[in-house]
Design an enzyme around this catalytic site. Structure first.
Site, PDB file in Angstrom:
ATOM      1  N   GLU A  80      45.653  13.763  56.850  1.00  0.00           N
ATOM      2  CA  GLU A  80      44.223  13.579  56.635  1.00  0.00           C
ATOM      3  C   GLU A  80      43.533  14.929  56.445  1.00  0.00           C
ATOM      4  O   GLU A  80      42.667  15.086  55.587  1.00  0.00           O
ATOM      5  CB  GLU A  80      43.605  12.837  57.813  1.00  0.00           C
ATOM      6  CG  GLU A  80      42.101  12.654  57.689  1.00  0.00           C
ATOM      7  CD  GLU A  80      41.404  12.467  59.017  1.00  0.00           C
ATOM      8  OE1 GLU A  80      40.355  13.104  59.246  1.00  0.00           O
ATOM      9  OE2 GLU A  80      41.909  11.686  59.840  1.00  0.00           O
ATOM     10  N   HIS A  81      43.926  15.914  57.248  1.00  0.00           N
ATOM     11  CA  HIS A  81      43.358  17.258  57.113  1.00  0.00           C
ATOM     12  C   HIS A  81      43.854  17.946  55.843  1.00  0.00           C
ATOM     13  O   HIS A  81      43.077  18.540  55.088  1.00  0.00           O
ATOM     14  CB  HIS A  81      43.749  18.110  58.324  1.00  0.00           C
ATOM     15  CG  HIS A  81      42.976  17.810  59.558  1.00  0.00           C
ATOM     16  ND1 HIS A  81      42.190  18.737  60.195  1.00  0.00           N
ATOM     17  CD2 HIS A  81      42.846  16.673  60.294  1.00  0.00           C
ATOM     18  CE1 HIS A  81      41.628  18.201  61.265  1.00  0.00           C
ATOM     19  NE2 HIS A  81      42.020  16.943  61.349  1.00  0.00           N
TER      20      HIS A  81
END
Length: 450
Positions: free
Chosen positions: A77-78
């Site tokens: 996600e990052h």
């Protein structure tokens, strides 16, 4: 109206490739298409809206991580914001800032969503940028190492919040060895240990056309969204096989949860004890999920709820107390939370337990039922005034239940709940093996008289 989102394949759709799922009040229309590659697209056109929300959903969450990959879903996600073969991290951020848009992502236990909210005229840009992120992330080794430190700081921040710790420890205890019991962000040990190769393998295995669901709501045209999505995915180099079908939804057969009932005490040098009492509960497709919502409303949602009135208003023992429930494909849990002075912990545990048992023994009144129905009905309607909420509703319907409920059908199901059904579910919860989690300034051998 309730509509089953079947078939998963493109069979049975109209000549244009779109199935009309629902036509709602105000001219809103929900459509669904299955594109080549098995990519699913669901939209809700809302006439008069000048904005649109778009979400790219991948049906993978923290529960799906293999050994050696724990924390990889949140790591991705990052990392997907850190650059692709076409864009730098700054270019990704600037694309939305330049048009006053918002973009973010969310990792859950069973899915990951990359989403944005923009003016309707900027929707093509949002689709192109997010498609690029999802399909073409480079996972640069230097960026990965830097983001590893960022995630460790995020975990440390959560660890400094005793309420977050209490919830995490409670879920781990009540779910036991089930993968749903793992923290979404991973542990510090797992994040330090996971290799780039493991994160890359997780990415390549799960980010594929047949796992991708795209939902959008607002001022948009369904066929235009489908064309923009197809163009963006093809430009990325993804192979969109015309014969490919979407992956099957998760099995919904109830899992055997063998958690750790009983008391667990976790030491934190804080001024307040954080207490959660709860047990395993129903899964996301259980027909009683609306009954659970009514039960939760009566017991612990809002200032007129039983927990708030008994423990805070009448006795002044807490500032915050509430009940909650979470449901997933094959399992779920229910809990009651309170934060109190350490010296009052045993009393508060007793009161949380007593209120559930009283509900199970005596049921709810007609007045309480009417209030809960009104509270839930108002919450549903008000939440769906927002394009982002409608976009998320489509994603959950496609990935979790395979059933889309329009507002009228949702309200009908809430209003059909009876006091007898609430009492029956409360009895089931009260009889289940009970987990008690306490986080506070206590010796971990403390028993609180239990």
């Amino acid at each position: 109206m309730a509509v089953t989102l079947l078939p998963l394949s493109s069979a049975g759709l109209t000549e244009s490739g779109a199935a009309v799922i629902s036509g709602g009040a105000g001219g809103a229309v929900v459509r669904r298409s299955v594109l080549p590659g098995g990519v699913r697209v669901l939209t809700e056109s809302m006439p008069g809206q000048r904005s649109a929300a778009i979400g790219f959903w991948v049906g993978v969450g923290s529960r799906d991580e293999a050994g050696g990959q724990h924390g990889s879903t949140h790591f991705l996600e990052h990392l997907l914001f850190k650059g692709t073969s076409r864009r730098t991290a700054l270019q990704i951020a600037s694309a939305f800032d330049e048009v006053g848009g918002e973009s973010n992502a969310a990792t859950a236990k069973e899915s990951t969503c990359y989403y944005a909210r923009v003016l309707d005229t900027d929707l093509p840009m949002a689709i192109d940028v997010i498609a690029d992120m999802v399909t073409s992330a480079v996972l640069d080794p230097d960026e990965l190492e830097q983001e590893r430190d960022v995630i460790l700081e995020e975990i440390a921040m959560d660890g400094d919040d005793p309420t977050d710790v209490a919830h995490e420890k409670f879920v781990a205890a009540v779910m036991g060895e089930h993968p749903l019991g793992r923290p979404i962000g991973g542990t510090p040990e797992a994040i330090r240990a996971v290799a780039r190769g493991s994160v890359w393998e997780h990415y390549r295995r799960h980010y594929r056309p047949e796992t991708l669901v795209i939902t959008a709501a607002g001022g948009l045209d369904h066929d235009t969204v489908c064309r923009l999505v197809s163009d963006a995915l093809q430009a990325s180099g993804w192979s969109l096989d015309a014969d490919a079908q979407p992956v099957a939804r998760r099995a919904s057969a109830a899992a055997q949860i063998t958690g750790r009932p009983g008391l667990e005490v976790h030491f934190r040098q804080v001024e307040q004890a954080n207490v959660i009492v709860g047990c395993p509960a129903i899964n996301a497709t259980d027909d009683r999920r609306f009954v659970m919502s009514v039960l939760n409303s009566v017991l612990g949602a809002g200032m007129s709820s039983r927990l708030f009135q008994e423990i805070r208003e009448k006795r002044g023992l807490v500032y915050s107390t509430y009940s909650f429930a979470a449901s997933y494909a094959d399992a779920g849990y229910f809990g009651m939370y309170a934060g109190c002075a350490p010296a009052k912990t045993a009393q508060v545990i007793g009161l949380l337990t007593a209120e559930l048992e009283k509900l199970a023994a005596d049921g709810i009144t007609d007045v309480e039922l009417a209030k809960a129905v009104g509270q839930l009905s108002g919450g549903v309607v008000l939440a769906l005034e927002d394009t982002g909420s409608r976009m998320s509703r489509l994603g959950r319907a496609e990935l979790v239940s395979g059933e889309f409920l329009d507002i009228d059908e949702t309200l009908s199901r809430i209003r059909s709940v009876t006091a007898g059904q609430v009492c029956e579910l409360a009895r089931e919860l009260a009889a289940a093996p009970r987990t008690v989690t306490v986080v506070g300034p206590f010796d971990e051998a403390e028993t609180f008289g239990l």
